[in-house]
Write an enzyme that holds these catalytic residues in place. Structure first.
Site, PDB file in Angstrom:
ATOM      1  CE1 TYR A 137      -2.689   2.808   1.265  1.00  0.00           C
ATOM      2  CE2 TYR A 137      -2.326   2.951   2.877  1.00  0.00           C
ATOM      3  CZ  TYR A 137      -2.445   2.916   2.358  1.00  0.00           C
ATOM      4  OH  TYR A 137      -3.288   4.764   2.994  1.00  0.00           O
TER       5      TYR A 137
ATOM      6  CG  LEU B  90       3.852 -10.499  -5.358  1.00  0.00           C
ATOM      7  CD1 LEU B  90       3.407 -10.892  -6.232  1.00  0.00           C
ATOM      8  CD2 LEU B  90       3.758  -8.804  -5.045  1.00  0.00           C
TER       9      LEU B  90
ATOM     10  CB  SER C 109       7.391   2.003  12.925  1.00  0.00           C
ATOM     11  OG  SER C 109       5.697   1.902  13.572  1.00  0.00           O
TER      12      SER C 109
ATOM     13  CE1 TYR D 126       6.430  -2.964  12.464  1.00  0.00           C
ATOM     14  CE2 TYR D 126       5.378  -1.324  13.737  1.00  0.00           C
ATOM     15  CZ  TYR D 126       6.096  -1.474  12.224  1.00  0.00           C
ATOM     16  OH  TYR D 126       6.278  -1.133  11.402  1.00  0.00           O
TER      17      TYR D 126
ATOM     18  CE  LYS E  91       9.179  -1.383   9.929  1.00  0.00           C
ATOM     19  NZ  LYS E  91      10.084  -0.710   8.738  1.00  0.00           N
TER      20      LYS E  91
ATOM     21  CG  PHE F 205     -10.431  -2.411  18.725  1.00  0.00           C
ATOM     22  CD1 PHE F 205     -11.473  -3.390  18.411  1.00  0.00           C
ATOM     23  CD2 PHE F 205      -9.609  -2.715  17.966  1.00  0.00           C
ATOM     24  CE1 PHE F 205     -11.721  -4.414  17.514  1.00  0.00           C
ATOM     25  CE2 PHE F 205      -9.823  -3.565  16.969  1.00  0.00           C
ATOM     26  CZ  PHE F 205     -10.962  -4.640  16.893  1.00  0.00           C
TER      27      PHE F 205
HETATM   28  N1  UDP Z   1      -9.346   0.812  16.217  1.00  0.00           N
HETATM   29  C1  UDP Z   1     -10.753   0.362  16.891  1.00  0.00           C
HETATM   30  N2  UDP Z   1     -11.734  -0.536  15.863  1.00  0.00           N
HETATM   31  C2  UDP Z   1     -10.809  -0.910  14.539  1.00  0.00           C
HETATM   32  C3  UDP Z   1      -9.487  -1.172  14.206  1.00  0.00           C
HETATM   33  C4  UDP Z   1      -8.543  -0.176  15.300  1.00  0.00           C
HETATM   34  O1  UDP Z   1     -11.128   1.273  16.922  1.00  0.00           O
HETATM   35  O2  UDP Z   1     -11.689  -1.972  14.007  1.00  0.00           O
HETATM   36  C5  UDP Z   1      -8.149   1.536  16.885  1.00  0.00           C
HETATM   37  C6  UDP Z   1      -7.023   1.370  17.488  1.00  0.00           C
HETATM   38  O3  UDP Z   1      -7.662   0.694  18.778  1.00  0.00           O
HETATM   39  C7  UDP Z   1      -6.099   2.140  17.710  1.00  0.00           C
HETATM   40  C8  UDP Z   1      -6.848   2.921  16.537  1.00  0.00           C
HETATM   41  O4  UDP Z   1      -8.019   2.685  15.779  1.00  0.00           O
HETATM   42  O5  UDP Z   1      -6.776   3.299  18.503  1.00  0.00           O
HETATM   43  C9  UDP Z   1      -5.661   2.801  15.593  1.00  0.00           C
HETATM   44  O6  UDP Z   1      -5.110   1.836  14.941  1.00  0.00           O
HETATM   45  P1  UDP Z   1      -4.717   0.883  13.834  1.00  0.00           P
HETATM   46  O7  UDP Z   1      -4.579  -0.542  14.278  1.00  0.00           O
HETATM   47  O8  UDP Z   1      -5.211   1.497  12.982  1.00  0.00           O
HETATM   48  O9  UDP Z   1      -3.323   1.482  14.051  1.00  0.00           O
HETATM   49  P2  UDP Z   1      -2.088   2.014  15.470  1.00  0.00           P
HETATM   50  O10 UDP Z   1      -2.346   2.967  16.427  1.00  0.00           O
HETATM   51  O11 UDP Z   1      -2.654   0.644  16.442  1.00  0.00           O
HETATM   52  O12 UDP Z   1      -1.008   1.733  15.281  1.00  0.00           O
END
Ligand code: UDP
Length: 319
Positions: free
Chosen positions: A11, A33, A117, A141, A145, A204
């Site tokens: 992406y 891939l 990251s 992870y 990095k 979440f």
């Molecule tokens: N999140 C959420 N619902 C989802 C996926 C993610 O509420 O279906 C929340 C997750 O808990 C975090 C934010 O969205 O607070 C960003 O999550 P993501 O995995 O995109 O990136 P991260 O900051 O964790 O790398």
């Protein structure tokens, strides 16, 4: 002259390859891939179906391409999953970067932009992360990095390699109608998938110590991020001063709930997200200053949050 883009069928990588092309820079893509898509890479861009761990083959097959610099994005990128698969993460990200650096040394390639990251900071206890904020990764992870950054730094001391590491915050949106994020773990693709399947998106946790109780992140548009890579590689090739590390953050925090509101606006779909418990390992808030990158890499937010959401929705895969 060509730029090797590892992970160029992913992406972010595919956006980088297109941005390089528009800037008049040729790319060669190396991608196994495992999470990328062959169709993300235009047919006129040389494509090598290799994993960066395949060092000998890298050297052999890149020898004829006159590579001047590398943008290294190929990695296993799921922080949550990396806790369950630490050895896989270390192999792909740490040994993979090592293998690439060895190949670069053999091919005499003297410049690298490394995809790092926000995960190197863990849960920072500051309102605005800067490059001086202490690193404290909380997943294999994030560790992998940080080790990648260190390996590159050490190799630079020994060999004069020119380098910079770009620490990404939450990369979202779409700069091209045919490039989308297919991650099974990130907020944007999960919300889009839920809505296209007629399900409710999930939040979440809404009991964090944030204004609306949901987590706050620093969302940046993938097309802006891709342009920062073009600037970074250009500066390395020109011999301009480059910092070892840049945060690609916007300085602005947006909550999950605010993302949901923007999604409802962009899609016209009336939905009520389902609130679940917290996801393990999620920091309440992480927002970064992009001032250093703005100074050196022409880093700016050319897109609003609504652009990010609308473009991601428009580029969504069928089904
Ligand atoms: N999140 C959420 N619902 C989802 C996926 C993610 O509420 O279906 C929340 C997750 O808990 C975090 C934010 O969205 O607070 C960003 O999550 P993501 O995995 O995109 O990136 P991260 O900051 O964790 O790398």
């Amino acid at each position: 002259m060509s730029i090797l883009v590892t992970g160029g069928a992913g992406y972010i990588g595919a956006h980088v390859v297109r941005a390089l092309g528009r800037a008049g820079l040729d790319s060669v893509v190396v991608d196994d891939l495992s999470s990328g898509h062959r169709e993300f890479v235009d047919p006129d861009v040389p494509f090598l179906d290799l994993n960066v761990l395949q060092g000998e083959q890298l050297v052999e097959r890149l020898a004829d391409h006159s590579i001047d610099a590398v943008i290294h994005l190929a990695a296993f990128k799921y922080a949550g999953v990396s806790v369950e698969r630490p050895l896989h993460t270390w192999s792909q990200n740490v040994v993979g970067t090592l293998s690439l650096l060895e190949a670069m040394a053999q091919l005499d390639v003297g410049a690298i932009v490394f995809s790092s990251s926000a995960a190197v900071y863990g849960t920072p206890d500051v309102p605005l992360v800067t490059e001086q904020t202490v690193t404290s990764p909380q997943s294999p992870y994030g560790e992998s990095k940080l080790v990648g950054e260190w390996m590159i730094r050490d190799q630079a001391v020994a060999s004069g390699l020119r380098h910079t590491s770009l620490r990404y915050f939450n990369v979202v949106g779409s700069g091209e109608p045919d490039l989308y994020d297919s991650s099974p773990h990130n907020l944007f693709p999960l919300v889009i998938r839920a809505l296209t399947q007629g399900q409710q998106p999930k939040i979440f946790g809404d009991d964090y110590a944030t204004p609306d109780g949901t987590c706050v992140r620093d969302y940046v548009h993938v097309a802006d991020l891709a342009l920062a890579h073009v600037s970074a590689v250009r500066r390395l090739l020109e011999g301009a001063d480059v910092e070892p590390v840049y945060n690609l953050g916007s300085g602005d925090g947006v909550s999950v709930r605010e993302i949901m509101d923007s999604v409802a606006k962009a899609t016209g779909i009336d939905f009520s997200p389902q609130v679940l418990g917290r996801r393990r390992g999620d920091p309440a808030r992480i927002v970064a200053s992009g001032e250093l990158a703005a100074r050196d890499l022409d880093w700016k937010m050319r897109h609003t949050l609504d652009d990010m959401v609308a473009s991601a929705w428009q580029a969504r895969p069928a089904g």
